[in-house]
Motif scaffolding. Structure first.
Motif, PDB file in Angstrom:
ATOM      1  N   GLU A  63     -33.289   6.722  52.878  1.00 46.96           N
ATOM      2  CA  GLU A  63     -34.577   7.414  53.033  1.00 46.96           C
ATOM      3  C   GLU A  63     -34.639   8.638  52.129  1.00 46.96           C
ATOM      4  OE1 GLU A  63     -38.430   8.053  54.363  1.00 46.96           O
ATOM      5  OE2 GLU A  63     -37.127   6.306  54.492  1.00 46.96           O
ATOM      6  N   ALA A  64     -33.535   9.379  52.032  1.00 48.40           N
ATOM      7  CA  ALA A  64     -33.492  10.558  51.169  1.00 48.40           C
ATOM      8  C   ALA A  64     -33.669  10.151  49.705  1.00 48.40           C
ATOM      9  CB  ALA A  64     -32.173  11.299  51.354  1.00 48.40           C
ATOM     10  N   VAL A  65     -33.047   9.068  49.313  1.00 48.45           N
ATOM     11  CA  VAL A  65     -33.193   8.585  47.932  1.00 48.45           C
ATOM     12  C   VAL A  65     -34.622   8.142  47.684  1.00 48.45           C
ATOM     13  CG1 VAL A  65     -32.490   6.746  46.334  1.00 48.45           C
ATOM     14  CG2 VAL A  65     -30.775   7.968  47.670  1.00 48.45           C
ATOM     15  N   ARG A  66     -35.240   7.478  48.660  1.00 45.59           N
ATOM     16  CA  ARG A  66     -36.636   7.040  48.514  1.00 45.59           C
ATOM     17  C   ARG A  66     -37.559   8.229  48.309  1.00 45.59           C
ATOM     18  NH1 ARG A  66     -41.168   6.763  50.968  1.00 45.59           N
ATOM     19  NH2 ARG A  66     -40.440   7.667  52.913  1.00 45.59           N
ATOM     20  N   VAL A  67     -37.345   9.294  49.097  1.00 46.43           N
ATOM     21  CA  VAL A  67     -38.177  10.498  48.982  1.00 46.43           C
ATOM     22  C   VAL A  67     -37.994  11.139  47.612  1.00 46.43           C
ATOM     23  CG1 VAL A  67     -38.442  12.852  49.849  1.00 46.43           C
ATOM     24  CG2 VAL A  67     -38.338  10.951  51.447  1.00 46.43           C
ATOM     25  N   TRP A  68     -36.751  11.253  47.168  1.00 42.45           N
ATOM     26  CA  TRP A  68     -36.497  11.844  45.850  1.00 42.45           C
ATOM     27  C   TRP A  68     -37.100  10.986  44.750  1.00 42.45           C
ATOM     28  CZ3 TRP A  68     -34.620  16.449  44.278  1.00 42.45           C
ATOM     29  CH2 TRP A  68     -34.078  17.273  45.261  1.00 42.45           C
ATOM     30  N   ALA A  69     -36.971   9.673  44.875  1.00 41.78           N
ATOM     31  CA  ALA A  69     -37.507   8.781  43.847  1.00 41.78           C
ATOM     32  C   ALA A  69     -39.026   8.838  43.799  1.00 41.78           C
ATOM     33  CB  ALA A  69     -37.038   7.354  44.101  1.00 41.78           C
ATOM     34  N   ALA A  70     -39.650   9.097  44.944  1.00 40.30           N
ATOM     35  CA  ALA A  70     -41.106   9.201  44.988  1.00 40.30           C
ATOM     36  C   ALA A  70     -41.582  10.515  44.384  1.00 40.30           C
ATOM     37  CB  ALA A  70     -41.599   9.071  46.433  1.00 40.30           C
ATOM     38  N   GLY A  71     -40.655  11.405  44.079  1.00 41.36           N
ATOM     39  CA  GLY A  71     -41.023  12.656  43.426  1.00 41.36           C
ATOM     40  C   GLY A  71     -41.334  13.795  44.365  1.00 41.36           C
ATOM     41  N   TYR A  72     -40.711  13.825  45.540  1.00 43.44           N
ATOM     42  CA  TYR A  72     -40.921  14.899  46.510  1.00 43.44           C
ATOM     43  C   TYR A  72     -39.607  15.663  46.738  1.00 43.44           C
ATOM     44  CZ  TYR A  72     -45.267  12.469  47.633  1.00 43.44           C
ATOM     45  OH  TYR A  72     -46.488  11.871  47.571  1.00 43.44           O
ATOM     46  N   PRO A  73     -39.147  16.416  45.751  1.00 40.19           N
ATOM     47  CA  PRO A  73     -37.843  17.069  45.894  1.00 40.19           C
ATOM     48  C   PRO A  73     -37.831  18.301  46.792  1.00 40.19           C
ATOM     49  CG  PRO A  73     -38.806  17.643  43.806  1.00 40.19           C
ATOM     50  CD  PRO A  73     -39.724  16.646  44.444  1.00 40.19           C
ATOM     51  N   ASP A  74     -38.975  18.949  46.967  1.00 39.50           N
ATOM     52  CA  ASP A  74     -39.022  20.174  47.776  1.00 39.50           C
ATOM     53  C   ASP A  74     -39.544  19.857  49.163  1.00 39.50           C
ATOM     54  OD1 ASP A  74     -38.195  21.840  45.617  1.00 39.50           O
ATOM     55  OD2 ASP A  74     -40.228  21.712  44.811  1.00 39.50           O
ATOM     56  N   ARG A  75     -38.915  20.435  50.171  1.00 43.32           N
ATOM     57  CA  ARG A  75     -39.357  20.204  51.555  1.00 43.32           C
ATOM     58  C   ARG A  75     -39.272  21.497  52.328  1.00 43.32           C
ATOM     59  NH1 ARG A  75     -34.406  17.912  50.510  1.00 43.32           N
ATOM     60  NH2 ARG A  75     -35.399  15.994  49.939  1.00 43.32           N
ATOM     61  N   LEU A  76     -40.284  21.741  53.154  1.00 36.63           N
ATOM     62  CA  LEU A  76     -40.329  22.948  53.981  1.00 36.63           C
ATOM     63  C   LEU A  76     -40.750  22.585  55.395  1.00 36.63           C
ATOM     64  CD1 LEU A  76     -42.193  25.396  51.550  1.00 36.63           C
ATOM     65  CD2 LEU A  76     -39.756  25.359  52.068  1.00 36.63           C
ATOM     66  N   PRO A  77     -40.114  23.176  56.418  1.00 34.52           N
ATOM     67  CA  PRO A  77     -40.534  22.930  57.801  1.00 34.52           C
ATOM     68  C   PRO A  77     -41.948  23.465  58.036  1.00 34.52           C
ATOM     69  CG  PRO A  77     -38.367  23.981  57.724  1.00 34.52           C
ATOM     70  CD  PRO A  77     -38.924  24.021  56.338  1.00 34.52           C
ATOM     71  N   PHE A  78     -42.656  22.848  58.961  1.00 30.94           N
ATOM     72  CA  PHE A  78     -44.033  23.250  59.261  1.00 30.94           C
ATOM     73  C   PHE A  78     -44.124  24.728  59.618  1.00 30.94           C
ATOM     74  CE2 PHE A  78     -44.226  18.711  60.977  1.00 30.94           C
ATOM     75  CZ  PHE A  78     -44.628  18.192  59.763  1.00 30.94           C
ATOM     76  N   ALA A  79     -43.241  25.203  60.490  1.00 40.29           N
ATOM     77  CA  ALA A  79     -43.293  26.598  60.939  1.00 40.29           C
ATOM     78  C   ALA A  79     -43.071  27.549  59.770  1.00 40.29           C
ATOM     79  CB  ALA A  79     -42.252  26.840  62.035  1.00 40.29           C
ATOM     80  N   HIS A  80     -42.222  27.167  58.834  1.00 43.36           N
ATOM     81  CA  HIS A  80     -41.970  28.012  57.663  1.00 43.36           C
ATOM     82  C   HIS A  80     -43.232  28.126  56.806  1.00 43.36           C
ATOM     83  CE1 HIS A  80     -39.647  29.851  54.413  1.00 43.36           C
ATOM     84  NE2 HIS A  80     -40.323  29.054  53.589  1.00 43.36           N
ATOM     85  N   ILE A  81     -43.922  27.006  56.617  1.00 39.93           N
ATOM     86  CA  ILE A  81     -45.162  27.009  55.829  1.00 39.93           C
ATOM     87  C   ILE A  81     -46.198  27.903  56.492  1.00 39.93           C
ATOM     88  CG2 ILE A  81     -47.099  25.566  55.093  1.00 39.93           C
ATOM     89  CD1 ILE A  81     -45.021  23.285  54.777  1.00 39.93           C
ATOM     90  N   LEU A  82     -46.350  27.755  57.803  1.00 36.59           N
ATOM     91  CA  LEU A  82     -47.336  28.564  58.523  1.00 36.59           C
ATOM     92  C   LEU A  82     -46.985  30.046  58.479  1.00 36.59           C
ATOM     93  CD1 LEU A  82     -47.909  26.214  61.570  1.00 36.59           C
ATOM     94  CD2 LEU A  82     -49.532  26.713  59.734  1.00 36.59           C
ATOM     95  N   GLY A  83     -45.716  30.365  58.672  1.00 37.54           N
ATOM     96  CA  GLY A  83     -45.309  31.762  58.683  1.00 37.54           C
ATOM     97  C   GLY A  83     -45.375  32.417  57.323  1.00 37.54           C
ATOM     98  N   ARG A  84     -45.101  31.656  56.284  1.00 41.76           N
ATOM     99  CA  ARG A  84     -45.027  32.249  54.953  1.00 41.76           C
ATOM    100  C   ARG A  84     -46.351  32.262  54.202  1.00 41.76           C
ATOM    101  NH1 ARG A  84     -40.197  31.326  50.729  1.00 41.76           N
ATOM    102  NH2 ARG A  84     -40.779  33.011  49.353  1.00 41.76           N
ATOM    103  N   TYR A  85     -47.152  31.215  54.351  1.00 41.59           N
ATOM    104  CA  TYR A  85     -48.340  31.078  53.515  1.00 41.59           C
ATOM    105  C   TYR A  85     -49.665  31.333  54.235  1.00 41.59           C
ATOM    106  CZ  TYR A  85     -44.925  29.107  50.339  1.00 41.59           C
ATOM    107  OH  TYR A  85     -43.832  28.934  49.546  1.00 41.59           O
ATOM    108  N   ALA A  86     -49.636  31.565  55.534  1.00 37.47           N
ATOM    109  CA  ALA A  86     -50.886  31.814  56.265  1.00 37.47           C
ATOM    110  C   ALA A  86     -51.576  33.080  55.786  1.00 37.47           C
ATOM    111  CB  ALA A  86     -50.626  31.893  57.770  1.00 37.47           C
TER     112      ALA A  86
END
Length: 137
Positions: A63-86
């Motif tokens: 699954e990790a290889v599939r995600v990387w191959a699809a071109g999604y190398p960066d990942r952030l938890p939902f709470a981190h996105i909300l806390g940092r970019y809101a």
């Protein structure tokens, strides 16, 4: 005239050593080493493809290889996105943490839409949002 002796018991020495170790671990990054058995008999020069593929699937490697191959190398938890970019979105939960029962996934997706991030530039997962190369930076 005599120097004051300080008694350090084994428990205190252990606690000090443990605190130093935890501090050292906190400074590093988490890496996982996955050991794959090439065959059930552990015989040399034998490679059981079905067994290895099953181990890779169970370990999440495929699954990790599939995600990387699809071109999604960066990942952030939902709470981190909300806390940092809101703060970048006008009056989007600014200064307030999400409510305990809130659906963090839908809130994070809504925030990204409000910030003008194109839907094709990310893919929401179960606990994180996966971003295409260059979107986060």
């Amino acid at each position: 005239a005599f120097p004051k002796l300080v008694f350090r018991g084994v428990a205190l020495q252990f606690e000090t050593s443990l605190r130093q170790l935890l501090g050292l671990l906190a400074q590093g990054q988490v890496h996982f080493v996955r050991c794959i058995k090439p065959n059930a008999e552990q015989a040399p020069r034998r490679f059981d493809e079905a067994s290895v593929l099953g181990q890779l699937r169970c370990g999440g490697v495929t699954e990790a290889v599939r995600v990387w191959a699809a071109g999604y190398p960066d990942r952030l938890p939902f709470a981190h996105i909300l806390g940092r970019y809101a703060l970048l979105a006008d009056d989007f939960h600014v200064g307030r943490p999400p409510s305990p029962g809130a659906d963090l996934r839908s809130q994070a997706v809504a925030l990204l839409a409000r910030l003008g991030v194109l839907a094709g530039a990310y893919a929401p997962g179960h606990a994180k949002i996966f971003f295409k190369t260059g979107v986060v930076s």
